[in-house]
Design a protein around this motif. Structure first.
Motif, PDB file in Angstrom:
ATOM      1  N   ASN A   1       8.482  10.082  12.549  1.00  0.00           N
ATOM      2  CA  ASN A   1       7.205   9.379  12.395  1.00  0.00           C
ATOM      3  C   ASN A   1       6.301  10.100  11.399  1.00  0.00           C
ATOM      4  O   ASN A   1       5.266   9.591  11.001  1.00  0.00           O
ATOM      5  N   TYR A   2       6.695  11.302  10.993  1.00  0.00           N
ATOM      6  CA  TYR A   2       5.937  12.009   9.963  1.00  0.00           C
ATOM      7  C   TYR A   2       6.430  11.652   8.565  1.00  0.00           C
ATOM      8  O   TYR A   2       5.945  12.156   7.582  1.00  0.00           O
TER       9      TYR A   2
ATOM     10  N   LEU B   1       1.749   3.761  -3.109  1.00  0.00           N
ATOM     11  CA  LEU B   1       1.399   5.180  -3.067  1.00  0.00           C
ATOM     12  C   LEU B   1       2.598   6.050  -3.364  1.00  0.00           C
ATOM     13  O   LEU B   1       2.518   7.026  -4.098  1.00  0.00           O
TER      14      LEU B   1
ATOM     15  N   LEU C   1       3.133  14.938  -3.411  1.00  0.00           N
ATOM     16  CA  LEU C   1       2.090  14.653  -4.396  1.00  0.00           C
ATOM     17  C   LEU C   1       1.148  15.836  -4.540  1.00  0.00           C
ATOM     18  O   LEU C   1       0.854  16.305  -5.643  1.00  0.00           O
ATOM     19  N   ILE C   2       0.669  16.342  -3.396  1.00  0.00           N
ATOM     20  CA  ILE C   2      -0.306  17.428  -3.441  1.00  0.00           C
ATOM     21  C   ILE C   2       0.336  18.679  -4.032  1.00  0.00           C
ATOM     22  O   ILE C   2      -0.258  19.354  -4.876  1.00  0.00           O
TER      23      ILE C   2
ATOM     24  N   PHE D   1       8.553  17.778  15.355  1.00  0.00           N
ATOM     25  CA  PHE D   1       8.105  16.667  14.538  1.00  0.00           C
ATOM     26  C   PHE D   1       9.229  15.641  14.457  1.00  0.00           C
ATOM     27  O   PHE D   1      10.386  16.003  14.343  1.00  0.00           O
ATOM     28  N   GLY D   2       8.865  14.382  14.514  1.00  0.00           N
ATOM     29  CA  GLY D   2       9.888  13.352  14.415  1.00  0.00           C
ATOM     30  C   GLY D   2       9.808  12.658  13.081  1.00  0.00           C
ATOM     31  O   GLY D   2       9.015  13.026  12.223  1.00  0.00           O
TER      32      GLY D   2
ATOM     33  N   ILE E   1       4.274  11.110   5.547  1.00  0.00           N
ATOM     34  CA  ILE E   1       3.460  12.226   5.069  1.00  0.00           C
ATOM     35  C   ILE E   1       4.137  12.948   3.908  1.00  0.00           C
ATOM     36  O   ILE E   1       3.480  13.493   3.042  1.00  0.00           O
TER      37      ILE E   1
ATOM     38  N   PHE F   1       2.942  12.314   0.419  1.00  0.00           N
ATOM     39  CA  PHE F   1       1.649  12.920   0.114  1.00  0.00           C
ATOM     40  C   PHE F   1       1.783  14.414  -0.105  1.00  0.00           C
ATOM     41  O   PHE F   1       1.144  14.976  -0.992  1.00  0.00           O
ATOM     42  N   LEU F   2       2.608  15.044   0.730  1.00  0.00           N
ATOM     43  CA  LEU F   2       2.791  16.483   0.565  1.00  0.00           C
ATOM     44  C   LEU F   2       3.392  16.779  -0.805  1.00  0.00           C
ATOM     45  O   LEU F   2       2.946  17.686  -1.502  1.00  0.00           O
TER      46      LEU F   2
ATOM     47  N   PHE G   1       0.828  -1.210   0.000  1.00  0.00           N
ATOM     48  CA  PHE G   1       0.000   0.000   0.000  1.00  0.00           C
ATOM     49  C   PHE G   1       0.863   1.260   0.000  1.00  0.00           C
ATOM     50  O   PHE G   1       0.780   2.099  -0.896  1.00  0.00           O
TER      51      PHE G   1
END
Lengths: 307, 352
Positions: free
Chosen positions: A277-278, A231, A287-288, A274-275, A281, A284-285, A227
């Motif tokens: 663990n982001y 992506l 991508l957007i 922020f660690g 993301i 996606f950022l 998955f």
């Protein structure tokens, strides 16, 4: 600077894998205009099949290079037949259906593959025994091991081979013709069904190799791993310009490097807010942002229909 | 035309009284756990109807719909629990939850709606994941969402002194919390149906249909496609938000685990299996997909009895069947189990 080179190298390795998976998305999208959601899961099957084969062959006492080669071959055969069957059974009947139909089918196929894998391999992580301990070398203050080098070189060969195939073989020319205009291509005597089947076959086979690389690189696999991988690879394809094979390569490498650097520096830059663990993301950022700022991607051509 | 407006009053009264008596019958015949399942099913009907506005009416494939549900649920949980030590009244929270979800819908829609269908699907999917990752990680530096542990001890639904969390007696009949939630969920579902039906036959609904069928042509006819698509997103999202509020109050506990991609996919399945764009079909799909998987629970013990071990985990079997159902439906009955009758006299209409 200490971690910069290291993260750059990690990113390059990761990016090579993304690029290989992205090729599968971009080739199918180029010809059918379909996001093949199931492609990430085909890659997952490649990873798990090769993990199982490596374990079996290793237990049978074969030398490591032979078992790796056989495992890769096995994964390619399984994935290529899987990709071929998916196209034949699920997508071909929907060739002229409304847009939403093949997309929903693709999601269904993706779920089917995931949970079939959960049935076969179980839901726990599949760990590869440490049968290879690749030696590392020092390079500009960073550690590179032979596996990483092998991944990058093999990926480069596959990508180069694919680009050569598309531009210089008879089938490749048929693929390009179908991409430009399926109706005209078929009037010119191109068997478009065969071309599309070939596209799925090739993309899935390359995905299988990417799966083998993932399992060797991380040492663990999971029925749901396709998955995220899918992506990110799709993001890479969009970043490079979807439908463009060269773009997928560049997009993959770029995304791998962005992700590694961002994950390496985010803690430092945000003062511990922020660690890593982001990490997931970022894709996606990217991508957007790409879709907003340059929807045709880095190498794509502007087209009113695509975005 | 869909029921409601044309059904005779006596028939409507009959249906509504049957719906009110239903929870008692379900509890008597099948037991408490099934009443609980029925309550959850009503929430899913709301969610499916909300997604139907986006996917069915406006034709925008949203794969992150569960994010709006999450926004609603977390709005309720944060405004009515010891987590932030706020206990706002329900009549404030539910509109806030709906508005916030709508706002998120607009925030997601505004930059992405010029993208074509399949890109939109991926971006909404990414959005859903981002929301979940945020919920998981917003426990530091300031603890807002309490991370993966989720939020506990959420207040039950209450209107001034009347709490849905306690049993009440009326005319010798005891209403347990499950009964009361059933009734309030039913009320919300009926409102949702009413709004959906009215929307579908409104100017807006027709514009959505035009956009869905051919965006370019719709634009040429003077429809402001961007604003109307945003409206579809916002409206769909607000239904998700309200359902989320109700869910949080009903469960008393929420965590990011409840809002995964697979839940978005399941709601999409309900819409697609039932009959995309058809209100009756969507309700059927939601009920079927909540109730049928529950019956799969018995498959585990059954395997144990017959084979001695559990070969297929019922949860996996459920997902396998979902995947298979999606593929088969698209191949064999692409318009769903109970599709909309096409009254517009299209050439494709073969008795639907």
């Amino acid at each position: 600077m200490d971690i910069f080179v290291q993260q750059l190298i990690n990113g390059l390795v990761l990016g090579s894998i993304y690029a290989l998976v992205a090729l599968g998305y971009t080739m199918v999208y180029g010809i059918l205009g379909l996001i093949n959601f199931a492609h990430g899961d085909v890659t997952m099957i490649g990873a798990l099949v090769s993990a199982t084969l490596i374990q079996l062959l290793h237990a049978a006492g074969l030398p490591v290079p032979v078992s790796l080669l056989l495992a890769g071959g096995g994964a390619v055969i399984v994935c290529a037949s899987l990709g071929f069957s998916i196209e034949r059974i699920a997508y071909r009947p929907l060739r002229n259906a409304p847009r939403l139909a093949p997309l929903i089918t693709a999601i269904g196929v993706s779920i089917l593959i995931q949970y079939s894998a959960a049935l076969i391999w179980g839901k726990q992580y599949i760990a590869l025994p440490a049968i290879i301990t690749p030696p590392s070398i020092e390079f500009a203050g960073a550690q590179i091991n032979h596996l990483q080098i092998a991944i990058v070189i093999l990926a480069a060969c596959i990508m180069g081979g694919l680009i050569w195939f598309i531009h210089h073989s008879r089938m490749g020319r048929a693929m390009r013709a179908t991409e430009q205009n399926p109706a005209v291509a078929s009037l010119m005597g191109v068997d478009t069904h065969a071309v599309i089947a070939m596209t799925f076959l090739l993309g899935s086979a390359i995905g299988a190799i990417a799966g083998l690389m993932v399992i060797l690189y991380y040492g663990i696999g999971h029925y749901f791993m396709g998955f995220m991988l899918g992506l990110k690879a799709f993001t890479a394809a969009v970043l490079g310009g979807i439908g463009n094979v060269g773009g997928a390569v560049i997009g993959g490498l770029l995304l791998g490097i962005i992700e590694s650097l961002a994950a390496g520096y985010i803690e430092q830059l945000s003062g511990g807010l922020f660690g890593s663990n982001y990490r997931d993301i970022f894709a996606f950022l990217v991508l957007i942002l790409v879709l907003l700022l340059r929807p045709q991607g880095l190498l794509g051509q502007r087209s009113g229909d695509r975005a | 035309m869909t029921g409601l407006r044309y059904a005779s009053w006596s028939r409507q009264l009959l249906i509504i009284s049957a719906l009110i008596v239903a929870p008692f019958a379900i509890e008597m015949l099948l037991g408490r756990s099934w009443l609980r399942i029925t309550d959850v099913a009503l929430l899913y009907v709301m969610l499916a109807l909300g997604l139907n506005i986006v996917v069915g009416f406006a034709g925008l494939l949203d794969l992150g719909y569960i994010a709006f549900f999450a926004v609603g649920a977390y709005s309720y949980a944060l405004l009515a629990s010891p987590q932030l030590a706020i206990h706002a009244p329900v009549l404030v929270i539910i509109p806030v939850g709906a508005a916030l979800a709508a706002l998120f819908g607009i925030a997601l829609g505004a930059p992405t709606l010029r993208l074509r269908g399949d890109y939109l699907a991926i971006v909404t999917l990414g959005f859903g994941e981002i929301i979940r990752v945020l919920l998981n990680n917003l426990n530091r530096p300031i603890n807002i969402t309490n991370g993966p542990q989720g939020i506990t001890r959420i207040d039950p639904l209450h209107i001034s002194q009347f709490s849905f969390g306690h049993s009440h007696s009326l005319g010798g009949i005891t209403f347990t919390p499950l009964h009361q939630y059933y009734l309030i969920f039913l009320a919300f579902v009926l409102i949702t149906i009413l709004i959906s039906v009215r929307l579908e036959h409104s100017r807006i609904g027709r514009a959505w249909r035009a956009i869905r069928d051919d965006e370019l042509a719709a634009q040429a006819m003077g429809i402001h496609t961007r604003n109307l698509k945003l409206l579809a997103f916002a409206m769909g999202a607000s239904f998700g938000g309200v359902a989320g509020c109700l869910f949080a109050s009903f469960q008393g506990f929420i965590s990011p685990e409840s809002f995964q991609l697979i839940d978005s996919v399941m709601i999409l399945c309900m819409v697609v299996l039932g009959g995309i764009g058809h209100i009756g079909g969507v309700i059927l799909g939601a009920l079927l997909l909540t109730i049928l998987p529950e019956t799969l629970r018995y498959i585990g013990p059954l395997q144990q009895q017959i084979f001695g071990t559990v070969y297929i985990d019922p949860a996996d079997l459920r997902m396998l069947l979902f995947g298979l159902a999606l593929v088969l439906m698209m191949l064999l009955r692409p318009r769903g189990l109970w599709p909309k009758r096409q009254l517009t006299g299209q050439l494709t209409n073969r008795g639907g």
